[in-house]
Design a protein around this motif. Structure first.
Motif, PDB file in Angstrom:
ATOM      1  N   ALA A 198       3.819   1.322   3.127  1.00 41.87           N
ATOM      2  CA  ALA A 198       3.668   0.593   4.388  1.00 41.87           C
ATOM      3  C   ALA A 198       3.280  -0.845   4.073  1.00 41.87           C
ATOM      4  O   ALA A 198       2.412  -1.097   3.230  1.00 41.87           O
ATOM      5  CB  ALA A 198       2.614   1.245   5.278  1.00 41.87           C
ATOM      6  N   LYS A 199       3.921  -1.760   4.739  1.00 39.08           N
ATOM      7  CA  LYS A 199       3.637  -3.171   4.480  1.00 39.08           C
ATOM      8  C   LYS A 199       2.200  -3.518   4.824  1.00 39.08           C
ATOM      9  O   LYS A 199       1.566  -4.347   4.159  1.00 39.08           O
ATOM     10  CB  LYS A 199       4.611  -4.043   5.280  1.00 39.08           C
ATOM     11  CG  LYS A 199       4.664  -5.489   4.845  1.00 39.08           C
ATOM     12  CD  LYS A 199       5.808  -6.209   5.535  1.00 39.08           C
ATOM     13  CE  LYS A 199       5.981  -7.623   5.001  1.00 39.08           C
ATOM     14  NZ  LYS A 199       7.148  -8.299   5.643  1.00 39.08           N
ATOM     15  N   ARG A 200       1.665  -2.870   5.877  1.00 42.59           N
ATOM     16  CA  ARG A 200       0.279  -3.062   6.285  1.00 42.59           C
ATOM     17  C   ARG A 200      -0.492  -1.778   6.011  1.00 42.59           C
ATOM     18  O   ARG A 200      -0.053  -0.684   6.383  1.00 42.59           O
ATOM     19  CB  ARG A 200       0.196  -3.427   7.762  1.00 42.59           C
ATOM     20  CG  ARG A 200       0.870  -4.762   8.106  1.00 42.59           C
ATOM     21  CD  ARG A 200       0.549  -5.176   9.540  1.00 42.59           C
ATOM     22  NE  ARG A 200       1.029  -4.178  10.472  1.00 42.59           N
ATOM     23  CZ  ARG A 200       2.241  -4.176  11.015  1.00 42.59           C
ATOM     24  NH1 ARG A 200       3.111  -5.126  10.689  1.00 42.59           N
ATOM     25  NH2 ARG A 200       2.597  -3.243  11.872  1.00 42.59           N
ATOM     26  N   PRO A 253       0.840  -1.196   0.000  1.00 39.55           N
ATOM     27  CA  PRO A 253       0.000   0.000   0.000  1.00 39.55           C
ATOM     28  C   PRO A 253       0.882   1.255   0.000  1.00 39.55           C
ATOM     29  O   PRO A 253       1.892   1.316   0.719  1.00 39.55           O
ATOM     30  CB  PRO A 253      -0.785  -0.123   1.310  1.00 39.55           C
ATOM     31  CG  PRO A 253      -0.835  -1.597   1.576  1.00 39.55           C
ATOM     32  CD  PRO A 253       0.491  -2.129   1.097  1.00 39.55           C
ATOM     33  N   HIS A 254       0.495   2.239  -0.806  1.00 37.69           N
ATOM     34  CA  HIS A 254       1.344   3.415  -0.929  1.00 37.69           C
ATOM     35  C   HIS A 254       0.536   4.658  -1.276  1.00 37.69           C
ATOM     36  O   HIS A 254      -0.593   4.575  -1.753  1.00 37.69           O
ATOM     37  CB  HIS A 254       2.449   3.196  -1.977  1.00 37.69           C
ATOM     38  CG  HIS A 254       1.940   2.777  -3.312  1.00 37.69           C
ATOM     39  ND1 HIS A 254       1.719   1.455  -3.639  1.00 37.69           N
ATOM     40  CD2 HIS A 254       1.591   3.486  -4.434  1.00 37.69           C
ATOM     41  CE1 HIS A 254       1.269   1.364  -4.881  1.00 37.69           C
ATOM     42  NE2 HIS A 254       1.167   2.590  -5.382  1.00 37.69           N
ATOM     43  N   VAL A 255       1.146   5.791  -0.997  1.00 34.33           N
ATOM     44  CA  VAL A 255       0.583   7.102  -1.326  1.00 34.33           C
ATOM     45  C   VAL A 255       1.660   7.902  -2.025  1.00 34.33           C
ATOM     46  O   VAL A 255       2.835   7.883  -1.620  1.00 34.33           O
ATOM     47  CB  VAL A 255       0.113   7.855  -0.060  1.00 34.33           C
ATOM     48  CG1 VAL A 255      -0.197   9.316  -0.373  1.00 34.33           C
ATOM     49  CG2 VAL A 255      -1.117   7.185   0.537  1.00 34.33           C
ATOM     50  N   GLU A 293       9.056  -2.605   7.597  1.00 40.66           N
ATOM     51  CA  GLU A 293       7.631  -2.290   7.645  1.00 40.66           C
ATOM     52  C   GLU A 293       7.228  -1.098   6.789  1.00 40.66           C
ATOM     53  O   GLU A 293       6.085  -1.020   6.314  1.00 40.66           O
ATOM     54  CB  GLU A 293       7.204  -2.040   9.097  1.00 40.66           C
ATOM     55  CG  GLU A 293       7.367  -3.227  10.010  1.00 40.66           C
ATOM     56  CD  GLU A 293       6.439  -4.373   9.641  1.00 40.66           C
ATOM     57  OE1 GLU A 293       5.312  -4.090   9.200  1.00 40.66           O
ATOM     58  OE2 GLU A 293       6.842  -5.542   9.787  1.00 40.66           O
ATOM     59  N   THR A 294       8.124  -0.141   6.609  1.00 41.24           N
ATOM     60  CA  THR A 294       7.793   1.077   5.871  1.00 41.24           C
ATOM     61  C   THR A 294       8.958   1.476   4.970  1.00 41.24           C
ATOM     62  O   THR A 294      10.101   1.067   5.185  1.00 41.24           O
ATOM     63  CB  THR A 294       7.475   2.247   6.819  1.00 41.24           C
ATOM     64  OG1 THR A 294       8.622   2.530   7.634  1.00 41.24           O
ATOM     65  CG2 THR A 294       6.287   1.936   7.711  1.00 41.24           C
ATOM     66  N   ALA A 295       8.650   2.298   3.987  1.00 40.56           N
ATOM     67  CA  ALA A 295       9.694   2.827   3.104  1.00 40.56           C
ATOM     68  C   ALA A 295       9.233   4.178   2.570  1.00 40.56           C
ATOM     69  O   ALA A 295       8.033   4.425   2.402  1.00 40.56           O
ATOM     70  CB  ALA A 295       9.971   1.866   1.950  1.00 40.56           C
TER      71      ALA A 295
END
Length: 263
Positions: free
Chosen positions: A209-211, A146-148, A186-188
């Motif tokens: 975010a992985k979740r 999931p990303h923005v 978990e995040t990038a």
């Protein structure tokens, strides 16, 4: 050693290159025979020895390399039967890469930094080809999370200021002058220059975010950490190749958002 023969690459680069292919590279003798240089006024100039050495190193390491990243057009590497160096504001450079996703050439400086020229304005993007590969490999690892996608405008030639305390650790191997990564399990966060000509520069900040439930926190952390510019609307997600409402998340398996005709 050609990169596809190198067993000592990072795990993520090895994963990126699983879909790579290779075509024949130019030999050092052929490079030497074809080597030529263009002076700033367009006339022929003597070829510096270091230029021949740089092109030879590049071809031995990356010549003929092709790999996909986002779309069906791949990243093509190689001198492609030429060995011409040209002057730039950053030094001598040669044509070495075609960025398939942007369908645009990338020049290579003699120290392996990469330069893209758009609207007549060159910009150093990567600190080396190895860093460029690490950045692409990191993107390949998280692109399905999931990303923005956010945008930030800065003064011409300026990059956003970043307070790294609010972000995951800096990914040094994947970070270059205009292509920066912060990541953990978990995040990038990916900050990359998108437009560098005209009255302002536009940077794209991608938050992963992985979740999905962690994505809001990641976005807020980025908005707090990245300063020195003005946040701008960004409704196109290059990773998913579709339009979204500005700052709307892209979620795996979700509807594809706005169509081009809905803008």
């Amino acid at each position: 050693m050609h990169i596809l023969d190198d067993p000592c690459l990072s795990p993520r680069v090895l994963a990126l290159l699983k879909k790579a292919r290779r075509s024949p590279a130019m030999s050092p003798d052929r490079i030497r025979d074809l080597a030529c240089a263009e002076a700033p006024d367009g006339s022929k100039a003597p070829v510096p020895d270091e230029a021949i050495e740089a092109m030879t190193r590049f071809e031995e390491r990356y010549g003929g390399l092709w790999y996909p990243l986002l779309g069906s057009n791949g990243m093509e590497h190689g001198l492609d039967g030429e060995a011409t160096i040209c002057p730039s504001i950053d030094g001598w450079a040669f044509h070495g890469i075609i960025d398939g996703d942007q369908t645009w050439p990338v020049d290579v400086l003699l120290d392996e930094r990469t330069v893209m020229t758009l609207a007549g304005q060159p910009r150093i993007i990567n600190g080396s080809i190895a860093q460029r590969l690490e950045a692409h490999a990191q993107l390949a690892q998280v692109r399905a999370w999931p990303h923005v996608t956010l945008g930030i405008a800065t003064e011409p030639g300026q990059e956003p200021a970043v307070a790294e305390v609010d972000l995951p650790p800096l990914d040094v191997e994947a970070t270059g002058p205009a292509d920066k990564w912060w990541s953990n399990d978990e995040t990038a966060v990916h900050l990359k220059v998108h437009k560098w000509w005209g009255s302002e520069d536009i940077w794209v900040a991608r938050c992963f975010a992985k979740r999905a439930e962690s994505l809001t926190v990641t976005v807020e952390s980025v908005r707090h950490a990245v300063t020195g510019g003005v946040w701008s609307d960004e409704d196109w997600c290059a990773l998913c190749a579709h339009f979204r409402q500005p700052a709307q998340p892209c979620l795996p398996g979700a509807p594809t958002g706005l169509q081009a005709t809905d803008r």
